[in-house]
Every structure is written in C-alpha cells, then in structure tokens.
Design a protein around this motif. Structure first.
Motif, mmCIF file in Angstrom:
data_model
loop_
_atom_site.group_PDB
_atom_site.id
_atom_site.type_symbol
_atom_site.label_atom_id
_atom_site.label_comp_id
_atom_site.label_asym_id
_atom_site.label_seq_id
_atom_site.Cartn_x
_atom_site.Cartn_y
_atom_site.Cartn_z
ATOM 1 N N UNK A 14 -3.090 10.597 -5.927
ATOM 2 C CA UNK A 14 -4.483 10.486 -5.505
ATOM 3 C C UNK A 14 -4.814 9.089 -4.971
ATOM 4 N N UNK A 15 -3.796 8.253 -4.796
ATOM 5 C CA UNK A 15 -4.004 6.890 -4.324
ATOM 6 C C UNK A 15 -3.150 6.692 -3.072
ATOM 7 N N UNK A 16 -3.784 6.711 -1.925
ATOM 8 C CA UNK A 16 -3.114 6.730 -0.627
ATOM 9 C C UNK A 16 -2.075 5.610 -0.470
ATOM 10 N N UNK A 17 -2.468 4.375 -0.762
ATOM 11 C CA UNK A 17 -1.559 3.246 -0.548
ATOM 12 C C UNK A 17 -0.291 3.393 -1.386
ATOM 13 N N UNK A 18 -0.425 3.813 -2.627
ATOM 14 C CA UNK A 18 0.743 3.967 -3.499
ATOM 15 C C UNK A 18 1.655 5.092 -3.000
ATOM 16 N N UNK A 19 1.080 6.174 -2.531
ATOM 17 C CA UNK A 19 1.872 7.282 -1.994
ATOM 18 C C UNK A 19 2.704 6.798 -0.808
ATOM 19 N N UNK A 20 2.077 6.039 0.075
ATOM 20 C CA UNK A 20 2.791 5.526 1.246
ATOM 21 C C UNK A 20 3.850 4.503 0.848
ATOM 22 N N UNK A 21 3.577 3.662 -0.172
ATOM 23 C CA UNK A 21 4.575 2.700 -0.661
ATOM 24 C C UNK A 21 5.820 3.404 -1.170
ATOM 25 N N UNK A 22 5.646 4.597 -1.752
ATOM 26 C CA UNK A 22 6.783 5.362 -2.278
ATOM 27 C C UNK A 22 7.532 6.091 -1.170
ATOM 28 N N UNK A 23 7.016 6.032 0.064
ATOM 29 C CA UNK A 23 7.677 6.701 1.179
ATOM 30 C C UNK A 23 7.439 8.207 1.193
ATOM 31 N N UNK A 24 6.401 8.648 0.531
ATOM 32 C CA UNK A 24 6.093 10.077 0.479
ATOM 33 C C UNK A 24 5.013 10.414 1.492
ATOM 34 N N UNK A 25 4.945 11.684 1.839
ATOM 35 C CA UNK A 25 3.884 12.143 2.721
ATOM 36 C C UNK A 25 2.626 12.385 1.913
ATOM 37 N N UNK A 26 1.487 12.182 2.547
ATOM 38 C CA UNK A 26 0.222 12.404 1.859
ATOM 39 C C UNK A 26 0.038 13.901 1.581
ATOM 40 N N UNK A 27 -0.275 14.251 0.347
ATOM 41 C CA UNK A 27 -0.470 15.662 0.025
ATOM 42 C C UNK A 27 -1.854 16.130 0.476
ATOM 43 N N UNK A 28 -1.989 17.425 0.603
ATOM 44 C CA UNK A 28 -3.290 17.993 0.960
ATOM 45 C C UNK A 28 -4.270 17.847 -0.200
#
Length: 72
Positions: A14-28
């Motif tokens: 639920x935290x956009x920056x952390x998701x992107x730091x992990x190299x994952x795609x943003x979930x719906x």
C-alpha cells in the motif's frame, strides 16, 4: 497495550515508493494478510536474530484497535 490480540489483520503493498524500490509492479489493490501475535514485538523490545541472519531490515507500522474497551 493489548497483551493478547485475537486477530491481527495487515494491509500490504500500500506504499507506492516501497513497492517500486522492491522492483515490483504496482498492484491494483493492497494485499490483506494475517500475522500471528508471536510475530510481533513492542517498540522498545530487544530484537533477537537467528544466527543465520546477516542483516536486519525495518518497517514502520500503524495499528488501529477496534472494539469495546475491556477492564479498566
């Protein structure tokens, strides 16, 4: 303090920056998951690492307690 929580329901991804730091795609939608009470420690509790651990990562959490107040 809640000495023995009955249910711990968590929201992840639920935290956009952390998701992107992990190299994952943003979930719906954010992910819901459960944690056992034994997986949690208090803010000033000692962290004990297994010998196989080489490093520690951290997270900040927000807790919301819902329900009637007990005792007093």
């Amino acid at each position: 303090m809640i000495p023995r929580p009955e249910k711990i329901i968590c929201v992840g991804l639920n935290y956009r920056q952390h998701i992107l730091e992990m190299g994952r795609e943003l979930p719906e939608h954010p992910t819901l998951f459960a944690k056992y009470a034994t997986a949690l420690i208090g803010a000033r509790d000692v962290i004990t690492l297994p010998e196989a651990s080489a490093c520690v990562d951290w997270e900040a959490e927000l807790a919301i307690v819902s329900g009637p107040r007990r005792g007093g």
